[in-house]
Enzyme design. Structure first.
Site, PDB file in Angstrom:
ATOM      1  N   LYS A   1       0.795  -1.254   0.055  1.00  0.00           N
ATOM      2  CA  LYS A   1       0.024  -0.030   0.117  1.00  0.00           C
ATOM      3  C   LYS A   1       0.785   1.178  -0.232  1.00  0.00           C
ATOM      4  O   LYS A   1       0.583   2.428  -0.841  1.00  0.00           O
ATOM      5  CB  LYS A   1      -0.904   0.032   1.077  1.00  0.00           C
ATOM      6  CG  LYS A   1      -1.804   1.255   1.250  1.00  0.00           C
ATOM      7  CD  LYS A   1      -2.779   1.242   2.494  1.00  0.00           C
ATOM      8  CE  LYS A   1      -3.836   0.288   2.469  1.00  0.00           C
ATOM      9  NZ  LYS A   1      -4.648   0.584   3.610  1.00  0.00           N
TER      10      LYS A   1
ATOM     11  N   GLU B   1      10.640  -5.519   3.240  1.00  0.00           N
ATOM     12  CA  GLU B   1      10.870  -6.794   2.669  1.00  0.00           C
ATOM     13  C   GLU B   1      10.380  -6.667   1.168  1.00  0.00           C
ATOM     14  O   GLU B   1      11.075  -7.355   0.221  1.00  0.00           O
ATOM     15  CB  GLU B   1      10.151  -8.020   3.278  1.00  0.00           C
ATOM     16  CG  GLU B   1      10.715  -8.110   4.876  1.00  0.00           C
ATOM     17  CD  GLU B   1       9.917  -7.231   5.862  1.00  0.00           C
ATOM     18  OE1 GLU B   1       9.846  -7.783   7.260  1.00  0.00           O
ATOM     19  OE2 GLU B   1       9.277  -6.142   5.305  1.00  0.00           O
TER      20      GLU B   1
ATOM     21  N   GLY C   1      -4.632  -4.636   5.763  1.00  0.00           N
ATOM     22  CA  GLY C   1      -4.114  -5.645   5.186  1.00  0.00           C
ATOM     23  C   GLY C   1      -4.375  -7.003   5.099  1.00  0.00           C
ATOM     24  O   GLY C   1      -4.415  -7.677   3.987  1.00  0.00           O
ATOM     25  N   ARG C   2      -4.796  -7.434   6.215  1.00  0.00           N
ATOM     26  CA  ARG C   2      -5.039  -8.946   6.253  1.00  0.00           C
ATOM     27  C   ARG C   2      -6.633  -9.017   5.956  1.00  0.00           C
ATOM     28  O   ARG C   2      -7.125 -10.314   6.105  1.00  0.00           O
ATOM     29  CB  ARG C   2      -4.929  -9.274   7.926  1.00  0.00           C
ATOM     30  CG  ARG C   2      -5.778  -8.637   8.836  1.00  0.00           C
ATOM     31  CD  ARG C   2      -5.124  -8.985  10.194  1.00  0.00           C
ATOM     32  NE  ARG C   2      -5.731  -8.288  11.298  1.00  0.00           N
ATOM     33  CZ  ARG C   2      -5.421  -6.964  11.798  1.00  0.00           C
ATOM     34  NH1 ARG C   2      -4.260  -6.501  11.042  1.00  0.00           N
ATOM     35  NH2 ARG C   2      -5.767  -6.088  12.844  1.00  0.00           N
TER      36      ARG C   2
ATOM     37  N   GLU D   1      -3.174 -11.444  14.756  1.00  0.00           N
ATOM     38  CA  GLU D   1      -2.756  -9.894  14.447  1.00  0.00           C
ATOM     39  C   GLU D   1      -3.916  -9.077  14.888  1.00  0.00           C
ATOM     40  O   GLU D   1      -3.853  -7.924  15.212  1.00  0.00           O
ATOM     41  CB  GLU D   1      -2.317  -9.696  13.074  1.00  0.00           C
ATOM     42  CG  GLU D   1      -1.864  -8.280  12.826  1.00  0.00           C
ATOM     43  CD  GLU D   1      -1.023  -8.338  11.502  1.00  0.00           C
ATOM     44  OE1 GLU D   1       0.044  -8.561  11.570  1.00  0.00           O
ATOM     45  OE2 GLU D   1      -1.686  -8.139  10.347  1.00  0.00           O
TER      46      GLU D   1
ATOM     47  N   HIS E   1      -0.612 -38.101  11.117  1.00  0.00           N
ATOM     48  CA  HIS E   1       0.828 -38.604  11.199  1.00  0.00           C
ATOM     49  C   HIS E   1       1.745 -37.821  11.770  1.00  0.00           C
ATOM     50  O   HIS E   1       2.970 -38.316  11.644  1.00  0.00           O
ATOM     51  CB  HIS E   1       1.055 -39.336   9.758  1.00  0.00           C
ATOM     52  CG  HIS E   1       0.188 -40.331   9.547  1.00  0.00           C
ATOM     53  ND1 HIS E   1       0.274 -41.756   9.632  1.00  0.00           N
ATOM     54  CD2 HIS E   1      -1.093 -40.160   8.689  1.00  0.00           C
ATOM     55  CE1 HIS E   1      -0.669 -42.271   9.118  1.00  0.00           C
ATOM     56  NE2 HIS E   1      -1.553 -41.410   8.461  1.00  0.00           N
TER      57      HIS E   1
ATOM     58  N   LYS F   1       9.906  -4.025  13.374  1.00  0.00           N
ATOM     59  CA  LYS F   1      10.191  -3.049  11.989  1.00  0.00           C
ATOM     60  C   LYS F   1      11.358  -1.924  12.284  1.00  0.00           C
ATOM     61  O   LYS F   1      12.257  -1.900  11.547  1.00  0.00           O
ATOM     62  CB  LYS F   1       9.162  -2.648  11.247  1.00  0.00           C
ATOM     63  CG  LYS F   1       8.373  -3.694  10.735  1.00  0.00           C
ATOM     64  CD  LYS F   1       7.089  -2.832  10.043  1.00  0.00           C
ATOM     65  CE  LYS F   1       6.055  -3.770   9.185  1.00  0.00           C
ATOM     66  NZ  LYS F   1       4.991  -2.973   8.602  1.00  0.00           N
TER      67      LYS F   1
END
Length: 527
Positions: free
Chosen positions: A188, A194, A245-246, A331, A362, A490
């Site tokens: 955004k 990153e 964002g999420r 979050e 398993h 950050k």
């Protein structure tokens, strides 16, 4: 004592009462339990009968929701009130799919048409591969949805790069042709460390086949930043600050999904979510799937004191769904202070984790069945397989049902002894092995059965969990829509970069452990 406090007190009383009752007892004492604790919603069935609940406890939980004003706060969110109080923002991702009215001046329909038209243009051209570069919601949403809708893929191949570890990008581009690859940069602000580090490296890789500009697109609101990066405005798609964002896969962040499955399937994905929005807004709380799912989870967390939930989809295509819900839930509701800024007295968001069945059976199911801690599970399955052999699907569903059954009812030592005796085992062997073969049971689970994991079904599933998070956040009294806990790391990472890249020194006051590790990382001679 307020009505809200009284409801919390009754919840603890119900929990103490049910703690001593095995699920076997709860089923035996109520022949109508399954019908009473099963609920229908748009394209799905929610079965809470294997949760440590009964009618009285559910009534208490519904009273708690009423006292917390869940309905009123839900309606305020859909009306565009700034329920994200720390950032003074509305929370209206529902408007992206027609489930709410967007704020005045927000051209949601036009933006949707614009990025879907672009997707169709790309799908018709020479592009064979698409790399989406993002992180967090800009990665998890699109990667989860594209994998879940694999049977609908008829566009270019999709690849996702999120980690700043250079291996992620290097391994992704290793067998791709830069001349026929489109790179989408999803940020955004167009400043995420990153994402922009990977974006610059991807641009350099694209440049091997000439001007990289035509083979780059962006999802961002920073038009000056995208222009400076070399991306023409017609290939930049934005969204609004009322979309977290999420919660952003419904926006242009979903461009990779549209490239994979096409505009019609993407609109069906939106429509499925809008149907769940309508159900959430209109259904009485006692029949409301997001509310009921939220209340069951709240009873586990605050009544029974269980801090974690295993999310187990019995569908390989939902392999990234646990990670998606992990971010969505943790979050949003991983908060220790309330909306008023005061320290909370009780527990909030649980730890969400999981893997698809049957693989998980398993690995960690041993601990779920016979470990010392009770770990509730949420099973997700679909009635009808898509592009899968019906026999395989029947075996998959048998395993899903069996795991829920085994967790709930277990196998007593007496049953183990009888079975071993019937098999002709000696008394000595029975005595030796019976404790190891005994399953305590009384381990709760929810089962969510979708009609079909198609675009509409997936849209409804994602919206269900979004609204579940909202309801729990309302009752816990937290702001589910900020994420200040992401920021400190950050900030500290940015301050450490000069020392680790040889362009500066460590910040004054750096703690000794960090300083020692930084020194070790920058040692020249490791022989």
């Amino acid at each position: 004592m307020s009505e809200f406090e009284a409801a919390w007190a009754r919840l603890q009383t119900d929990a103490a009462r049910l703690q001593t009752q095995h699920l076997r007892q709860l089923f035996a004492s109520d022949p109508g339990r399954v019908a009473a604790l099963s609920f229908e919603g748009p394209g799905m069935l929610l079965d809470l009968s294997r949760e440590k609940l009964d009618a009285a406890a559910l009534a208490t939980l519904l009273d708690l929701a009423e006292c917390a004003k869940v309905a009123a706060r839900r309606d305020a969110a859909f009306a565009g009130a700034p329920i994200n109080s720390t950032e003074n923002r509305a929370v209206l991702h529902m408007a992206l799919r027609g489930g709410a009215t967007p704020p005045e001046g927000a051209d949601v329909a036009g933006t949707l048409s614009r990025f879907l038209d672009y997707a169709e243009t790309v799908r018709a051209g020479p592009i064979t591969d698409v790399i989406n570069i993002g992180i967090g919601g800009s990665d998890l949403g699109p990667v989860m949805v594209t994998r879940a809708l694999a049977p609908d893929h008829d566009g270019p191949r999709l690849h996702f790069v999120s980690n700043v570890d250079g291996a992620h990008l290097a391994d992704t581009v290793q067998h791709l042709d830069p001349a026929t690859t489109l790179v989408i940069i999803a940020s955004k602000t167009f400043t995420t460390l990153e994402t922009m580090t990977n974006a610059r490296s991807a641009r350099d890789w694209l440049a091997q086949a000439g001007d990289p500009g035509p083979r780059m697109a962006a999802v961002s609101t920073n038009l000056s930043g995208t222009a400076e990066f070399g991306i023409a405005p017609e290939r930049v798609f934005g969204f609004w600050d009322w979309v977290g964002g999420r919660y952003s896969v419904w926006s242009a962040i979903g461009l990779p999904v549209a490239l994979a499955v096409g505009a019609d399937a993407f609109r069906a994905f939106l429509a499925g979510a809008a149907a769940m929005d309508a159900h959430f807004r209109e259904a009485p709380l006692v029949e409301n799937l997001p509310v009921l799912l939220a209340l069951a989870g709240l009873f586990r967390r605050n009544g029974m004191g269980w801090p974690t939930v295993a999310l187990i989809p019995y569908d390989q295509r939902l392999e990234r769904f646990p990670a998606y819900v992990q971010q969505l839930d943790m979050e949003s509701n991983g908060k220790r202070v309330g909306r008023d800024g005061q320290r909370l007295a009780g527990a909030t968001g649980p730890v969400i984790w999981g893997e698809p069945g049957t693989n998980s059976q398993h690995s960690f199911f041993q601990l779920l069945h016979q470990g010392t801690d009770v770990i509730p599970a949420e099973f997700i399955a679909a009635r009808s397989p898509r592009a899968a052999d019906p026999h395989h699907h029947a075996l998959l569903m048998a395993n899903c049902l069996a795991q829920a059954q085994a967790l709930a009812f277990g196998r007593t030592e007496a049953e183990v002894r009888d079975a071993m005796a019937a098999a002709g085992k000696s008394a000595e062997e029975i005595d030796r092995l019976a404790p190891h073969r005994t399953f305590p049971g009384d381990r709760p689970s929810t089962t969510l059965l979708l009609d079909r994991l198609d675009p509409a079904g997936l849209g409804g599933l994602v919206a269900l969990y979004e609204h579940k998070v909202m309801v729990q956040g309302i009752i816990w009294g937290v702001n589910s829509y900020d994420q200040w806990g992401v920021e400190l790391g950050k900030e500290l990472a940015s301050a450490l970069i000069p020392a680790l890249t040889g362009t500066g020194a460590l910040p004054e006051g750096t703690d000794p452990a960090t300083a020692a590790m930084a020194a070790r990382l920058t040692e020249k001679d490791l022989t």
